[in-house]
Design a protein around this motif. Structure first.
Motif, short mmCIF file in Angstrom:
data_model
loop_
_atom_site.label_atom_id
_atom_site.label_comp_id
_atom_site.label_asym_id
_atom_site.label_seq_id
_atom_site.Cartn_x
_atom_site.Cartn_y
_atom_site.Cartn_z
N UNK A 124 2.16 -32.80 -10.62
CA UNK A 124 0.97 -31.98 -10.37
C UNK A 124 0.95 -31.48 -8.93
N UNK A 125 1.31 -32.34 -7.98
CA UNK A 125 1.30 -31.90 -6.58
C UNK A 125 2.39 -30.86 -6.34
N UNK A 126 3.56 -31.04 -6.96
CA UNK A 126 4.63 -30.04 -6.82
C UNK A 126 4.17 -28.69 -7.34
N UNK A 127 3.44 -28.68 -8.47
CA UNK A 127 2.92 -27.42 -9.00
C UNK A 127 1.86 -26.84 -8.07
N UNK A 128 1.01 -27.68 -7.48
CA UNK A 128 0.00 -27.20 -6.55
C UNK A 128 0.62 -26.57 -5.31
N UNK A 129 1.82 -27.00 -4.96
CA UNK A 129 2.51 -26.43 -3.81
C UNK A 129 3.17 -25.10 -4.16
N UNK A 130 3.86 -25.06 -5.29
CA UNK A 130 4.72 -23.92 -5.61
C UNK A 130 3.96 -22.77 -6.26
N UNK A 131 3.05 -23.07 -7.18
CA UNK A 131 2.41 -22.01 -7.98
C UNK A 131 1.65 -21.00 -7.12
N UNK A 132 0.89 -21.41 -6.07
CA UNK A 132 0.17 -20.39 -5.28
C UNK A 132 1.08 -19.40 -4.55
N UNK A 133 2.37 -19.71 -4.43
CA UNK A 133 3.28 -18.76 -3.80
C UNK A 133 3.44 -17.51 -4.66
N UNK A 134 3.26 -17.65 -5.98
CA UNK A 134 3.37 -16.50 -6.88
C UNK A 134 2.41 -15.38 -6.55
N UNK A 135 1.08 -15.64 -6.52
CA UNK A 135 0.16 -14.56 -6.15
C UNK A 135 0.34 -14.08 -4.72
N UNK A 237 -11.09 2.13 -14.82
CA UNK A 237 -12.33 2.79 -15.20
C UNK A 237 -13.14 1.97 -16.21
N UNK A 238 -12.43 1.15 -16.98
CA UNK A 238 -13.12 0.30 -17.94
C UNK A 238 -13.59 -1.02 -17.33
N UNK A 239 -13.37 -1.17 -16.02
CA UNK A 239 -13.88 -2.35 -15.34
C UNK A 239 -12.89 -3.50 -15.23
N UNK A 240 -11.62 -3.24 -15.54
CA UNK A 240 -10.61 -4.30 -15.44
C UNK A 240 -10.00 -4.26 -14.04
N UNK A 241 -10.17 -5.29 -13.22
CA UNK A 241 -9.59 -5.28 -11.86
C UNK A 241 -8.08 -5.45 -11.91
N UNK A 242 -7.35 -4.38 -11.66
CA UNK A 242 -5.89 -4.42 -11.79
C UNK A 242 -5.24 -5.34 -10.77
N UNK A 243 -5.81 -5.44 -9.56
CA UNK A 243 -5.23 -6.34 -8.56
C UNK A 243 -5.37 -7.78 -9.00
N UNK A 244 -6.52 -8.13 -9.60
CA UNK A 244 -6.72 -9.49 -10.11
C UNK A 244 -5.77 -9.78 -11.27
N UNK A 245 -5.54 -8.76 -12.11
CA UNK A 245 -4.60 -8.94 -13.22
C UNK A 245 -3.20 -9.23 -12.70
N UNK A 246 -2.79 -8.53 -11.64
CA UNK A 246 -1.48 -8.79 -11.06
C UNK A 246 -1.38 -10.18 -10.48
N UNK A 247 -2.40 -10.62 -9.77
CA UNK A 247 -2.39 -11.97 -9.20
C UNK A 247 -2.32 -13.03 -10.29
N UNK A 248 -3.09 -12.84 -11.35
CA UNK A 248 -3.10 -13.81 -12.43
C UNK A 248 -1.76 -13.88 -13.14
N UNK A 249 -1.15 -12.71 -13.39
CA UNK A 249 0.14 -12.71 -14.07
C UNK A 249 1.22 -13.37 -13.22
N UNK A 250 1.22 -13.12 -11.92
CA UNK A 250 2.22 -13.74 -11.05
C UNK A 250 1.95 -15.23 -10.89
N UNK A 251 0.69 -15.63 -10.96
CA UNK A 251 0.38 -17.06 -10.95
C UNK A 251 0.95 -17.75 -12.18
N UNK A 252 0.78 -17.12 -13.34
CA UNK A 252 1.33 -17.69 -14.57
C UNK A 252 2.86 -17.70 -14.53
N UNK A 253 3.47 -16.65 -13.98
CA UNK A 253 4.93 -16.62 -13.86
C UNK A 253 5.43 -17.74 -12.96
#
Length: 344
Positions: A124-135, A237-253
């Protein structure tokens, strides 16, 4: 080749294919949401495994420094953006994620003896270190050019990969490492011993495949993320924050990549550049899926794993050539079967 050898090769192929499936899904995820062919995906595999190995050896992992450096760089970018727009409302949150969080992780890595901690705490700590580097990678490298063509995004992706490989060599060195297995023992299937770690790899891959398929195929939020790739302006225009979508996808990656590295670290030696070749085979699986289907990416990954296993037995010197040659007929077939669409 007798039946027992064939069963051993099938087992190796399925295990390798399970890892390639995880990376193939991550590549499909990144492309369907951001249109980025995320070549540095393999670096998160190596960084996740080497971070866990460092914790188990009682050392300060190099990714702790990378997290601190990335957080500082993102904070500078956020301050510059806030100054240009004269809008400082997002600065406190940015400071919390990019300055306070890395500082807490650094303090925990220095003060806590993770060598004596249970394996689940180390993971869990290893994931807490590495995963935030994605966004952080998204914010620094891709968000400023998010509206560019796929070709420009691909060039940026190659540049980020080269930089991340160099940073991996700088912070981890050229030595390889292995980690402790999740559980000992195993079972026997058809007279072939199967280790518990193998079952962890296959089981985790199946669980993530199902989770991502449900998320992007059945949920409103997942469909909203996919909409940002189809039409970024319309999604905004439909209210979807594209920057947040990019951050979330890179976090999952980053999560998928780091967890994949942690899964395979007990069964193979991981070096700073090991992830590139693994990620490239995941890319072959993603291409088979047309960079759009998670189940098809998983099936393509198993095919790649089986082809690699049997090629290593029949012609070990050419196994990589055989595996990567698989992409040629797939590209030809997709080129002939698809229609040309002008990119907006």
């Amino acid at each position: 080749m007798d039946l027992q050898i064939a069963l051993f090769l099938i087992q190796d192929g399925v295990v390798n294919g399970a890892i390639y499936a995880l990376l193939g899904m991550a590549l499909v995820l990144a492309f369907t949401v951001t249109r980025v062919i995320f070549i540095p995906q393999g670096e998160f595999v190596a960084w996740g495994a080497l971070t866990l190995a460092g914790l188990q050896a009682g050392q300060l992992p190099g990714t702790v420094w990378l997290l601190a450096m990335g957080g500082g760089a993102v904070m500078l970018v956020e301050l510059w953006t806030a100054w240009r727009r004269q809008d400082w409302r997002a600065v406190p949150r940015a400071a919390g994620w990019n300055l306070l969080y890395p500082a807490l992780i650094f303090a925990a890595a220095r003060l806590v003896d993770f060598q004596q901690m249970p394996l689940i705490v180390q993971i869990l700590f290893a994931l807490l270190v590495v995963v935030p580097i994605g966004p952080m990678v998204w914010r620094l490298a891709f968000q400023p050019v998010a509206e560019s063509s796929v070709l420009v995004l691909l060039i940026v992706s190659v540049a980020v990969h080269v930089a991340m490989v160099g940073l991996g060599l700088l912070f981890f060195g050229a030595e390889g490492a292995r980690t402790s297995p999740f559980t000992d023992g195993g079972i026997e299937l058809g007279g072939i011993p199967v280790s518990a770690q193998t079952l962890w790899v296959v089981g985790s891959s199946i669980a993530l495949i199902l989770a991502l398929t449900v998320l992007f195929g059945r949920t409103l939020y997942g469909k909203a993320l996919r909409a940002t790739a189809v039409n970024r302006v319309g999604a905004r225009l439909m209210g979807i924050p594209t920057s947040l979508a990019g951050k979330l996808s890179f976090t999952l990656c980053a999560l998928i990549g780091a967890f994949s590295g942690i899964l395979i670290a007990p069964i193979t030696t991981i070096y700073y550049d090991t992830g590139f070749l693994i990620g490239l085979k995941g890319f072959v699986a993603a291409i088979i899926a047309g960079l759009g289907s998670y189940p098809l990416a998983a099936a393509g990954a198993v095919l790649v794993g089986l082809l690699e296993a049997f090629s290593s037995f029949a012609a070990s010197a050419y196994k990589e050539v055989i595996v990567f040659t698989l992409i040629i007929p797939v590209l030809i077939w997709r080129s002939l079967a698809s229609r040309h669409v002008e990119e907006e």
